[in-house]
Design a protein around this motif. Structure first.
Motif, PDB file in Angstrom:
ATOM      1  N   UNK A  22      -2.551 -39.052  24.029  1.00 16.61           N
ATOM      2  CA  UNK A  22      -2.451 -40.247  23.189  1.00 16.61           C
ATOM      3  C   UNK A  22      -3.804 -40.820  22.770  1.00 16.61           C
ATOM      4  N   UNK A  23      -4.696 -40.965  23.722  1.00  8.81           N
ATOM      5  CA  UNK A  23      -5.975 -41.618  23.427  1.00  8.81           C
ATOM      6  C   UNK A  23      -6.743 -40.926  22.300  1.00  8.81           C
ATOM      7  N   UNK A  24      -6.838 -39.579  22.286  1.00 11.22           N
ATOM      8  CA  UNK A  24      -7.567 -38.953  21.174  1.00 11.22           C
ATOM      9  C   UNK A  24      -6.943 -39.245  19.810  1.00 11.22           C
ATOM     10  N   UNK A  42       8.618 -41.093  24.310  1.00  6.41           N
ATOM     11  CA  UNK A  42      10.076 -41.073  24.491  1.00  6.41           C
ATOM     12  C   UNK A  42      10.577 -39.664  24.776  1.00  6.41           C
ATOM     13  N   UNK A  43      10.032 -38.671  24.077  1.00 11.90           N
ATOM     14  CA  UNK A  43      10.431 -37.284  24.342  1.00 11.90           C
ATOM     15  C   UNK A  43      10.140 -36.908  25.790  1.00 11.90           C
ATOM     16  N   UNK A  44       8.990 -37.317  26.253  1.00  4.97           N
ATOM     17  CA  UNK A  44       8.614 -37.002  27.637  1.00  4.97           C
ATOM     18  C   UNK A  44       9.551 -37.700  28.620  1.00  4.97           C
ATOM     19  N   UNK A  45       9.897 -38.930  28.348  1.00  6.90           N
ATOM     20  CA  UNK A  45      10.810 -39.658  29.231  1.00  6.90           C
ATOM     21  C   UNK A  45      12.214 -39.062  29.209  1.00  6.90           C
ATOM     22  N   UNK A  46      12.684 -38.652  28.028  1.00  2.91           N
ATOM     23  CA  UNK A  46      14.016 -38.040  27.911  1.00  2.91           C
ATOM     24  C   UNK A  46      14.074 -36.739  28.696  1.00  2.91           C
ATOM     25  N   UNK A  56      -3.128 -51.120  10.983  1.00  7.01           N
ATOM     26  CA  UNK A  56      -3.465 -49.702  11.131  1.00  7.01           C
ATOM     27  C   UNK A  56      -3.465 -49.294  12.601  1.00  7.01           C
ATOM     28  N   UNK A  57      -3.991 -50.151  13.459  1.00  9.86           N
ATOM     29  CA  UNK A  57      -3.977 -49.868  14.898  1.00  9.86           C
ATOM     30  C   UNK A  57      -2.543 -49.764  15.400  1.00  9.86           C
ATOM     31  N   UNK A  93       2.567 -42.842  18.862  1.00 10.91           N
ATOM     32  CA  UNK A  93       2.620 -42.276  20.208  1.00 10.91           C
ATOM     33  C   UNK A  93       3.923 -42.606  20.927  1.00 10.91           C
ATOM     34  N   UNK A  94       4.759 -43.436  20.328  1.00  7.24           N
ATOM     35  CA  UNK A  94       6.033 -43.785  20.958  1.00  7.24           C
ATOM     36  C   UNK A  94       6.968 -42.585  20.991  1.00  7.24           C
ATOM     37  N   UNK A  95       6.961 -41.773  19.938  1.00 10.70           N
ATOM     38  CA  UNK A  95       7.853 -40.609  19.881  1.00 10.70           C
ATOM     39  C   UNK A  95       7.520 -39.602  20.987  1.00 10.70           C
TER      40      UNK A  95
END
Length: 84
Positions: A68-70, A50-54, A37-38, A45-47
């Motif tokens: 991400x943390x929340x 990745x969007x931010x990096x793109x 579950x973790x 949060x990978x999507x």
């Protein structure tokens, strides 16, 4: 309307197939289930990452804490944090 249910069922079947391939009995022992579950929460949060990096936007600790943390911890972002 049924798309989320269909996707959920398909992902559950995939998880079951992976459990069999790895040799974990179902239902999984509590620690294995919790780690799974973790992993799902972190994997979601990978999507956005990745969007931010793109888009060539910076990935800062403030962004990670606010976005991400929340979602991973289930707690609301603190009022002092803001997205840069």
């Amino acid at each position: 309307m049924l798309k989320p249910y269909t996707v959920s069922l398909a992902m559950g079947m995939l998880a079951g197939a992976i459990y069999v391939a790895v040799g974990v009995n179902s239902p999984a022992p509590p620690i294995i289930a919790l780690l799974g579950l973790f992993g799902m929460l972190v994997g979601e949060q990978i999507v956005p990452l990745c969007r931010r990096l793109i888009r060539r936007q910076p990935v800062t600790l403030a962004w990670f804490r606010h976005e991400c943390v929340p979602k991973i911890s289930g707690t609301p972002p603190s009022s002092g944090d803001h997205t840069p």
